[in-house]
Structure formats: structure tokens, C-alpha cells
Design a protein around this motif. Structure first.
Motif, mmCIF file in Angstrom:
data_model
loop_
_atom_site.group_PDB
_atom_site.id
_atom_site.type_symbol
_atom_site.label_atom_id
_atom_site.label_comp_id
_atom_site.label_asym_id
_atom_site.label_seq_id
_atom_site.Cartn_x
_atom_site.Cartn_y
_atom_site.Cartn_z
ATOM 1 N N PHE A 253 0.849 -1.195 0.000
ATOM 2 C CA PHE A 253 0.000 0.000 0.000
ATOM 3 C C PHE A 253 0.883 1.242 0.000
ATOM 4 O O PHE A 253 1.989 1.227 0.532
ATOM 5 N N GLN A 254 0.376 2.316 -0.600
ATOM 6 C CA GLN A 254 1.124 3.567 -0.566
ATOM 7 C C GLN A 254 0.654 4.362 0.648
ATOM 8 O O GLN A 254 -0.305 5.115 0.573
ATOM 9 N N TRP A 255 1.347 4.153 1.772
ATOM 10 C CA TRP A 255 0.889 4.724 3.051
ATOM 11 C C TRP A 255 1.075 6.241 3.106
ATOM 12 O O TRP A 255 0.328 6.943 3.770
ATOM 13 N N GLY A 256 2.111 6.720 2.458
ATOM 14 C CA GLY A 256 2.346 8.168 2.436
ATOM 15 C C GLY A 256 2.674 8.609 1.016
ATOM 16 O O GLY A 256 2.384 7.900 0.049
ATOM 17 N N GLU A 257 3.262 9.766 0.905
ATOM 18 C CA GLU A 257 3.675 10.260 -0.415
ATOM 19 C C GLU A 257 4.677 9.287 -1.040
ATOM 20 O O GLU A 257 5.595 8.824 -0.366
ATOM 21 N N ARG A 402 9.617 -2.891 5.603
ATOM 22 C CA ARG A 402 9.034 -1.592 5.295
ATOM 23 C C ARG A 402 8.554 -0.856 6.540
ATOM 24 O O ARG A 402 8.424 0.367 6.550
ATOM 25 N N LYS A 403 8.262 -1.639 7.581
ATOM 26 C CA LYS A 403 7.747 -1.042 8.816
ATOM 27 C C LYS A 403 8.704 0.034 9.340
ATOM 28 O O LYS A 403 8.264 1.066 9.843
ATOM 29 N N GLU A 404 9.993 -0.228 9.188
ATOM 30 C CA GLU A 404 10.977 0.750 9.670
ATOM 31 C C GLU A 404 10.817 2.085 8.951
ATOM 32 O O GLU A 404 10.859 3.149 9.571
ATOM 33 N N VAL A 405 10.621 1.995 7.646
ATOM 34 C CA VAL A 405 10.456 3.222 6.862
ATOM 35 C C VAL A 405 9.186 3.944 7.280
ATOM 36 O O VAL A 405 9.153 5.162 7.428
ATOM 37 N N LEU A 406 8.116 3.150 7.489
ATOM 38 C CA LEU A 406 6.833 3.752 7.829
ATOM 39 C C LEU A 406 6.881 4.394 9.206
ATOM 40 O O LEU A 406 6.316 5.458 9.422
ATOM 41 N N VAL B 40 -8.317 16.454 15.743
ATOM 42 C CA VAL B 40 -6.932 16.947 15.626
ATOM 43 C C VAL B 40 -6.047 15.868 14.987
ATOM 44 O O VAL B 40 -5.296 16.120 14.047
ATOM 45 N N PHE B 41 -6.197 14.634 15.500
ATOM 46 C CA PHE B 41 -5.399 13.542 14.941
ATOM 47 C C PHE B 41 -5.819 13.202 13.508
ATOM 48 O O PHE B 41 -4.993 12.920 12.654
ATOM 49 N N TYR B 42 -7.134 13.240 13.285
ATOM 50 C CA TYR B 42 -7.607 12.848 11.954
ATOM 51 C C TYR B 42 -7.158 13.846 10.896
ATOM 52 O O TYR B 42 -6.880 13.479 9.752
ATOM 53 N N TYR B 43 -7.053 15.091 11.303
ATOM 54 C CA TYR B 43 -6.558 16.086 10.357
ATOM 55 C C TYR B 43 -5.136 15.714 9.901
ATOM 56 O O TYR B 43 -4.790 15.835 8.722
ATOM 57 N N GLN B 44 -4.329 15.253 10.848
ATOM 58 C CA GLN B 44 -2.969 14.818 10.504
ATOM 59 C C GLN B 44 -3.004 13.644 9.518
ATOM 60 O O GLN B 44 -2.212 13.567 8.579
ATOM 61 N N GLN B 45 -3.944 12.729 9.748
ATOM 62 C CA GLN B 45 -4.044 11.574 8.849
ATOM 63 C C GLN B 45 -4.461 12.003 7.450
ATOM 64 O O GLN B 45 -3.932 11.514 6.450
ATOM 65 N N LEU B 46 -5.397 12.945 7.384
ATOM 66 C CA LEU B 46 -5.818 13.422 6.068
ATOM 67 C C LEU B 46 -4.661 14.119 5.357
ATOM 68 O O LEU B 46 -4.508 14.029 4.143
ATOM 69 N N ARG B 47 -3.854 14.794 6.140
ATOM 70 C CA ARG B 47 -2.780 15.581 5.559
ATOM 71 C C ARG B 47 -1.629 14.712 5.083
ATOM 72 O O ARG B 47 -1.085 14.896 4.000
ATOM 73 N N HIS B 48 -1.248 13.738 5.902
ATOM 74 C CA HIS B 48 -0.050 12.956 5.588
ATOM 75 C C HIS B 48 -0.342 11.547 5.077
ATOM 76 O O HIS B 48 0.556 10.855 4.635
ATOM 77 N N GLY B 49 -1.574 11.109 5.196
ATOM 78 C CA GLY B 49 -1.906 9.760 4.774
ATOM 79 C C GLY B 49 -1.888 8.797 5.943
ATOM 80 O O GLY B 49 -1.586 9.164 7.078
ATOM 81 N N LEU B 50 -2.188 7.539 5.628
ATOM 82 C CA LEU B 50 -2.287 6.526 6.683
ATOM 83 C C LEU B 50 -0.927 6.176 7.285
ATOM 84 O O LEU B 50 -0.836 5.350 8.190
ATOM 85 N N ASN B 54 -0.107 3.049 12.839
ATOM 86 C CA ASN B 54 0.904 1.989 12.950
ATOM 87 C C ASN B 54 0.575 0.804 12.053
ATOM 88 O O ASN B 54 1.132 -0.275 12.211
ATOM 89 N N LEU B 55 -0.313 1.028 11.119
ATOM 90 C CA LEU B 55 -0.616 -0.021 10.150
ATOM 91 C C LEU B 55 0.530 -0.101 9.145
ATOM 92 O O LEU B 55 1.260 0.863 8.950
ATOM 93 N N SER B 56 0.651 -1.269 8.519
ATOM 94 C CA SER B 56 1.744 -1.473 7.575
ATOM 95 C C SER B 56 1.404 -2.674 6.705
ATOM 96 O O SER B 56 0.362 -3.291 6.880
ATOM 97 N N ASP B 57 2.286 -3.005 5.756
ATOM 98 C CA ASP B 57 1.999 -4.128 4.865
ATOM 99 C C ASP B 57 2.372 -5.453 5.507
ATOM 100 O O ASP B 57 3.432 -5.566 6.111
ATOM 101 N N TRP B 58 1.531 -6.455 5.332
ATOM 102 C CA TRP B 58 1.947 -7.794 5.744
ATOM 103 C C TRP B 58 2.682 -8.419 4.563
ATOM 104 O O TRP B 58 2.477 -8.043 3.421
ATOM 105 N N GLY B 59 3.553 -9.343 4.887
ATOM 106 C CA GLY B 59 4.431 -9.867 3.862
ATOM 107 C C GLY B 59 5.833 -9.482 4.260
ATOM 108 O O GLY B 59 6.188 -9.530 5.440
#
Lengths: 419, 441
Positions: A253-257, A402-406, B40-50, B54-59
């Protein structure tokens, strides 16, 4: 493979005669057609000739002739091909001109009649018609199917874990750090001591892909023309259900820019031949994964790149073989054939064994996803463990976790960190 | 065990509308504060993305792409069940004991479904596309995507519940109009468009059928259906697949739903001195239901643990072993078990029963069911069939951004009840008066 299926033996005429005698239809016609249908499949008789030879008698017997054969389509004819119309003309001589209408609508009747007659060659004639320019591949050869179906044969015995494929993929698709569309495992398995094995993992471009099934908006889809499993970056809502449903963990997923901004990516790499945005890295908030280099397959990087991928090109060990799995002559099928030929099985003493001793597998085939990537070598057991390979990911400028980068990005969002 | 509260007068019923206290203001401040923190927090999420979660890719990344957001989504949908099931039980099965809390329960359904929907919005990477992508895709994707089934069923559930509520409050507003605040007249006029007393009987029949539809749909299609199917149908994760998820999810939903009603009902009883309007018997009855649903919940957990460790396939066995080695799992089980034991103990010894204890235990149950659901989502992803990734399982702890959304949705429910209770009677007039009385100003 269905290519090994043999038609009912033609010399078994007595059995067929008995079957046909039990029907109300002409026994001699059935037997003759059966024999000639086999000549069609052997290439001794043209389909058109077969069609014409029996047309009158079939119409007389069944009132309709609805055998499936590939007549040339006038719309697709080459205007310079002067012989085309003649061939059509001779093929259609004596054929009911409104056959077009009847072809589909009375299919049932014709099929029922054929079934009742037990015409041995009927199925053969249909197969011959459907297979185009002759399948004929060996056991490793192309699966049956129409059109292109991009896929890979990855020979694990050749892979030395150099990670060149990963780096090439990363560069070609402008991936953000840690988004390893191509990922090479180094692993040790039970009973193999300290020996390190390798497993390059792309997207498996499954024929029955869970990710396309679960996508709520149809962004993740299978491209009809060639079976590529792609993500439409314009539609994806970023729910990540595809990622959750994939048994292989190939989605990123593209989590950020994105690390590489939009302005630095050419449209040629991003927009496919249908005009959909499916190539190169995804924008923020959208899912990405290996595309089998869709831009190359569409000829947007030049004709010579069609049928190649960045990872295959970078592989100096002859491990990755990309191509059309429906084409027996394609690199993945050729490689498998050649590899198997060198490892014949002893069929003289054990005739029921496979023809070769080569171990091949598809990743977690039991999940029912029908992957289009085949591997030569040993499948990692459930007890296999990933270990450090001879080349570290960092040494190739890659990020493993990738978690480290995120996490970095999350703690420095004010600074506009990307990932 | 029917309890007669028909002696209570109308002024008691509209007490929340006619009073205004500092405590109300304090509660309002808490609700708005919680929502503010989240915004306040959600504004940050909208601005910078998810990336701020602390979510991330599995794999190869070793993370979890679904976490607290999805766990909380399931949790809120579960709580939403209580309202209408309880209300429908009153209407269809004649369980009049619970009539005083029926509307509170219906309102909880509306509020909880709103929060569930909000979590979908917060969870996705491109919330701006929820309409532009989902609506055009609906006709072709609804027969495929379990997520689209969810959206469909939840929307239908919301519409049915809102219709149910809108139809039933007309009766009350008509008869209590003189006691309702006149500045809100335009709103009441809108709610009462076309009303005549002749409709009461027709509406009664209509809501019976709506209740009937909901009581079939909610348990069988929602938490016993599309919500567990999000997971149970997937080939990828060992801890998710399987038919037990439907009953298991439903048991968790009903447990949390009854807990939610107990808390809300107790809060109103305490705030407005409604000891007569919502008598002890209501809470005793609800706590017995909670005990029964908790028992089913624990029994279904037992089923999963036993089948997962006895002679299960490697990956399922591993996933189950990890689950029962997680302390938080046992905290969740313990909290539900505690409520069950208390409910059954007070059935045997009624003098042990105390509403405050029951409320505390209900809060515990809600914490337990939330923990169980988040663990289910997260641990499921951390123990896939394909176990070669060294990074899996990685660690996942919800980020402040994610936790703030949980607080924000709780704030929304608080705010919802505070506002609604000033506008409409949150207890049905039917609770204190026999059906279809003439207007008696």
C-alpha cells in the motif's frame, strides 16, 4: 494436461458401430465422420473440406448442420489477400446462406444428435477447430487457452540470491522504499542442513485471484486480453481488502507520499493500452503490486520489450522466464521443456511414471488461486525459515522491512517524510 | 416478569427535555472534547496519509494492513445489534418488561451504526472516492465482494432502523407536543408532516413488519453473515477461515449490544432520577440476557480453541497456540466470564444484584469484546498460511491516531444521546400509557 488426452481410438469401430446402431441415425455416416475427424486433427484433412464433405448428408439426416469450425471472419480479412474470398466461397458452396442465424440457435439440436450418435470424431473436430495453429506442446508445453496469458517459470535451481531482479524492479517502477514488488527469499528448510535455497516472489497473477474477487470497487481486476492482474489507481479506494485476501503477501500500500513524485514518472509507464492508470508505482492512499511490467507488454517501452520483464532482464542466472503460457514456444514453456528433457524418467520399466523427474510447483496451489507463476525446484515446506542471503537487501539499496520506513515517516510527518 | 410502569406521569417522561443542568453541560463538554481530540489527529491523517497510523503491509513488511480501525468497525456494528433486536423482541414477542429501554436501544443502533460507518471512512486510503468509486461499482461488484455485501446490508439496516424510529416517534410527539420546546417547532412540524391519529393503527402494523424484517436480517445476515464473511471466506489466513466465525461473531455482537444498553439505560436512570420509569427489573432481565449471551460467546471460543490445538493443520495450530498464549486474549475472556458469573449468581441470589456493579461489568464486557475483535483481526494477519516471511509476525500497537478515533466515536455516541434526549422523548409513551389513548393535553 489436456493435450495428452487422446481421442477415442478410431480402430475401435465395432464398439462405435454398436453404439451408433442403437440410435435412430445413420451408422455409416457416423463412422465415416469419425474417421475423417481424426484426419482433421492429424492435419491430413482441412476443416473446410471436412465441413463440405459431410454437409449435405448431415442436413439430410438432422435437418441442420451446426458443427463448430473456424470459418475465416470476413471482417478481419486482409484486404490484400485476394485468395480469401475464393476460399470462403468454396467453403460455403452448397451451404445454407442463412447459416449465420442458425449457428448458435440450433446448436443444441446438433449437439444432441451428435451425442445420440456417439460420433467418435465430433469432439476431436471441435478441439482441432479451437486450437488454432496446433498446440502440440509436450507435457511442459502451453496449457490450453485462447489468447495471451502472461506468466513465468522461475527456476529456483538457477537462482543464486543476487537480488539483481529486486533492484531492477524497484528502479523500473519507481517504487518507494520497502515496497518490494519482486522479493527474493533466502531460506533453509527441514532436512537440508545449512543449505540455503532461494525463492523469487512476484505477484502470482492468479487466474482465480482472491484479490479481484474481494475488491469492492473493481479497481483490482484481471485484464481480459492477457490475464494480467492489475490495480486501477484511479478507482482504488485504499481499503486494502486485496492485500488481506492475498495468500502470498505481494501487495504494498502507498501509506504516504511516494518516494518518486508524479512529475518524474512518464505516462507511458503508467497508462495501459486501454487508457487505464495501472502502471508504475501507485499514488498515495492506493494499492500497488507487481504488474508483470504492463508497460512493456503494451509495447510502450518498444516492440523488443514485449514479452519481457525488468526482473527477467536483470537475471543473469537464467532463473526467470517470462512469456505467454498459452504459447508452447514461449520462454517459460520452452525452459520447462528443455529442463525436463534432461531428466527423463525410466518409463521402460515403470510406464505409469511421469516422463521426467523434475520437481515443479505452484506456490500454495492448494489455496485454489491458480497462479500463473510456476517454479522449478523444491517448494518450501511449512517449516522453512527465511535466513540472511549471500547479498543483503541493504547492499542493493533496498529495504527489507518496510515497517521501519513507515515508522520513520509516522514520527516525522511534520517534515513531510515519505514512504 | 413484566413490570408495570404505567403509573409514571408524562412530566417524568419528558424530564430530559425540560431540564438543563451543569452535569449536562459537563457531559456535553466531555463528548465534544473526545471528538475534538480525534479531529486533531484525523486532520494529521488526512494531511499525511495513513502513514501516521501503525498499520503497515503484511508480507516482507511484517505489518498488519487492517488493525484497530477494522476491529472497532466490527465492534460498533455489534453494539448496534442490541437496539433493534431488543426493540423488536418487545414488539414481536411481547417482552413488555423492556419497553422503557426500547427506544434508547433503537437510538443506540443509529449511533453505533454511524460510528461503524465512520470507521470505514477513516480506514480507507482515499475517503474522497467512497462515493465516486463505490456507487458506480455497486451493480457489478455486489455479487462478488464481501465488503460490498457489508456496505449494502449495513445501509439497509440503517435505513430500516431509522424508518422504524421515525414512524414510532410521531405517535409520541403528537401527544406530547405541548411539553416539547417551541423553538424546535419547525423540526417537529417536519417530523409530523401529514400526521393524523388514524395512521396510528396502520403504523403499528408497518413497524411490526419492519421489526420482523430487522430481527431476521440483523442476526442472520449482518453479524452472523456479512461481517464474519469478510474473514471467514478468505483462503489466506489460518485463523480466519471457517464456518464457526458466523455464530462466534453473532455471540460477540449480542454480548456487546446488551452491555451497551445496560450502560445507556443506567446513565439515563441516574441522570434523571428515573428509578420508577426504568425499574430494577429491567436491569435484572438485561443482565440475565447478558449472562446467557456471554455463555454462548465463551462456548464458541472453546470450540475454536479445541479444534485449533488438538490435531489441527500446522498453520491453524500455530495461530491457535499464539492466540491462547496472548495475555490480552485471556483478559478479554476473563472480563466476559466475570459478567456471566455475576449475572448467574444474582439470578440465584437476587439480593446480590447491584446496578452499579452491573454497569461496571458491562463496561468490562465492551472492553473485552473490543480487545477480542482487534486481536482476531491482527493475529489473523500475523499467522498466515504462507509462513515464510521472517518479518511476520511483526509487532502492532495501535497508534495515538488510531486510538483517538475510538475516543472520537465514543464522544459521538455521547453527543448523540445528549442532543437527541433534548429533542424527542427517549422513552416511548407506550411504556407509561396503554396503547392508542386519545390525545389528552
Amino acid at each position: 494436461m489436456s493435450t495428452d488426452e487422446s481421442p477415442p481410438p478410431g480402430d475401435d469401430e465395432e464398439r462405435n458401430r454398436r453404439l451408433l446402431d442403437e440410435t435412430e441415425y445413420d451408422t455409416e455416416l457416423g463412422l465415416e465422420m469419425g474417421r475423417d475427424a481424426q484426419r482433421v486433427s492429424a492435419g491430413e484433412l482441412s476443416e473446410l473440406e471436412f465441413y463440405r464433405r459431410y454437409h449435405d448428408r448431415i442436413v439430410e439426416e438432422f435437418d441442420i448442420d451446426d458443427r463448430e469450425i473456424d470459418l475465416p471472419d470476413p471482417d478481419e480479412a486482409d484486404p490484400d489477400d485476394v485468395g480469401f474470398l475464393d476460399r470462403i466461397g468454396s467453403a460455403l458452396q452448397g451451404i445454407d446462406p442463412d447459416g449465420e442465424e442458425s449457428r448458435r440457435s440450433v446448436m443444441k439440436k446438433g449437439a444432441a444428435a451428435a451425442g445420440a450418435m456417439g460420433i467418435a470424431g465430433w469432439g476431436t473436430a471441435q478441439n482441432a477447430a479451437g486450437q488454432g495453429d496446433g498446440e502440440g506442446g509436450g507435457a511442459g508445453g502451453g496449457d490450453e487457452g485462447e489468447g495471451t496469458r502472461w506468466g513465468m517459470t522461475i527456476n529456483l535451481n538457477n537462482c543464486d540470491g543476487c537480488l539483481a531482479c529486486m533492484a531492477a524492479c524497484d528502479q523500473e517502477h519507481n517504487l518507494s522504499r520497502g515496497a518490494n514488488w519482486m522479493y527474493v527469499f533466502a531460506f533453509e528448510d527441514e532436512g537440508q542442513g545449512d543449505e540455503t535455497n532461494f525463492l523469487p516472489r512476484t505477484c502470482q497473477h492468479c487466474t482465480d485471484s482472491p484479490c479481484t474477487k474481494v475488491c469492492p470497487v473493481g479497481a483490482r481486476h484481471t485484464r481480459e486480453e492477457d490475464g494480467l492482474v492489475l490495480t486501477d489507481y484511479d478507482i482504488c479506494i485504499g481499503c486494502r481488502y486485496c492485500e488481506v485476501s492475498c495468500p502470498y503477501g505481494v501487495n504494498y500500500f502507498q501509506w504516504g507520499e511516494p518516494d518518486v513524485p508524479e512529475s518524474e514518472v512518464d505516462d507511458d509507464h503508467q497508462i495501459d493500452d486501454r487508457g487505464r492508470w495501472v502502471g508504475s508505482r501507485p499514488p498515495e492512499g492506493v494499492m500497488g503490486k507487481c504488474t508483470f511490467c504492463v508497460d512493456r507488454q503494451d509495447g510502450q517501452m518498444g516492440e523488443d520489450k514485449i514479452g519481457t520483464t525488468a526482473c527477467e532482464e536483470a537475471c543473469t542466472m537464467d532463473a526467470i522466464h517470462f512469456g505467454d503460457l498459452n504459447d508452447p514456444e514461449s520462454p517459460p514453456n520452452q525452459h520447462l521443456d528443455e529442463y525436463r528433457e534432461g531428466q527423463d524418467n525410466d518409463l521402460s520399466e515403470f510406464p505409469n511414471r511421469k516422463e521426467h523427474t523434475t520437481s515443479t510447483f505452484k506456490l500454495m496451489e492448494e489455496r485454489g488461486t491458480e497462479p500463473n507463476v510456476r517454479f522449478v525446484g523444491n517448494e518450501p515446506s511449512p517449516h522453512a525459515e527465511q535466513v540472511e542471503g549471500p547479498v543483503a537487501y541493504e547492499d542493493m539499496g533496498l529495504t527489507d522491512d518496510r515497517k521501519e520506513v513507515l515508522d520513520e515517516g509516522a514520527s516525522a510527518t511534520q517534515g513531510g517524510e515519505s514512504a | 416478569m413484566s413490570v408495570d410502569v404505567t403509573g409514571v406521569d408524562r412530566d417524568t417522561l419528558v424530564r430530559p427535555i425540560q431540564t438543563f443542568s451543569k452535569r449536562y453541560l459537563a457531559a456535553l463538554a466531555v463528548g465534544l472534547g473526545l471528538i475534538g481530540v480525534w479531529l486533531v489527529f484525523y486532520y494529521q491523517q488526512l494531511r499525511h496519509g495513513l502513514i501516521v497510523t501503525n498499520l503497515s503491509d503484511w508480507g516482507s513488511g511484517g505489518g498488519v494492513p487492517w488493525g484497530l480501525y477494522i476491529g472497532a468497525f466490527i465492534w460498533w456494528v455489534g453494539i448496534a445489534h442490541g437496539g433493534i433486536i431488543l426493540s423488536a423482541a418487545v414488539r414481536l414477542l411481547g417482552m413488555d418488561t423492556y419497553q422503557p429501554v426500547a427506544r434508547l436501544a433503537e437510538l443506540l443502533t443509529i449511533a453505533a451504526l454511524t460510528c461503524a460507518g465512520l470507521f470505514i471512512l477513516i480506514h480507507v486510503g482515499r475517503p474522497d472516492r467512497l462515493v465516486t468509486s463505490v456507487v458506480p461499482a455497486w451493480p457489478t461488484r455486489v455479487q462478488w465482494s464481501p465488503l460490498m455485501w457489508d456496505v449494502t446490508v449495513i445501509t439497509a439496516y440503517f435505513v430500516l432502523t431509522a424508518t422504524y424510529l421515525a414512524l414510532t416517534i410521531r405517535y409520541d410527539i403528537h401527544r406530547l407536543r405541548d411539553r416539547l420546546p417551541s423553538p424546535l417547532d419547525p423540526l417537529y412540524d417536519a417530523l409530523m408532516v401529514g400526521y393524523s391519529e388514524k395512521e396510528d393503527e396502520v403504523v403499528e402494523r408497518m413497524v411490526w413488519w419492519i421489526a420482523f424484517a430487522i430481527i431476521i436480517m440483523a442476526p442472520l445476515l449482518l453479524h452472523g453473515g456479512v461481517i464474519p464473511w469478510l474473514f471467514a471466506l478468505l483462503p489466506s489466513m489460518a485463523g480466519w477461515a471457517g464456518g464457526v466465525q458466523g455464530p462466534s461473531f453473532l455471540s460477540i455482537a449480542l454480548t456487546s449490544a446488551v452491555s451497551g444498553i445496560i450502560i445507556i439505560a443506567a446513565a439515563f436512570r441516574y441522570a434523571y432520577g428515573w428509578d420508577e420509569l426504568i425499574p430494577d427489573a429491567v436491569f435484572r432481565g438485561l443482565s440475565q440476557w447478558l449472562g446467557f449471551f456471554s455463555l454462548i460467546f465463551l462456548w464458541l471460543q472453546l470450540q475454536q480453541v479445541i479444534t485449533g490445538i488438538f490435531a489441527a493443520p500446522t498453520t491453524l495450530q500455530h495461530a491457535t497456540e499464539v492466540k491462547i498464549a496472548t495475555p490480552l486474549y485471556w483478559v478479554a475472556i476473563g472480563l466476559v466470564a466475570l459478567a456471566m458469573l455475576y449475572a448467574f449468581a444474582t439470578s440465584l441470589r437476587p439480593d446480590l444484584f447491584d446496578i452499579r456493579t452491573m454497569v461496571a461489568l458491562s463496561v468490562g464486557v465492551l472492553a473485552g469484546t473490543l480487545a477480542e475483535k482487534v486481536l482476531f483481526v491482527v493475529e489473523g494477519l500475523q499467522h498466515a498460511h504462507f509462513a515464510l516471511y521472517d518479518g511476520v509476525p511483526g509487532a502492532y500497537v495501535p497508534s495515538p491516531t488510531e486510538l483517538s478515533a475510538l475516543l472520537g466515536t465514543i464522544g459521538i455516541v455521547v453527543l448523540f444521546f445528549l442532543v437527541v434526549s433534548k429533542v424527542i422523548p427517549v422513552v416511548e409513551l407506550h411504556a407509561i400509557e396503554d396503547d392508542h389513548e386519545e390525545v389528552n393535553p
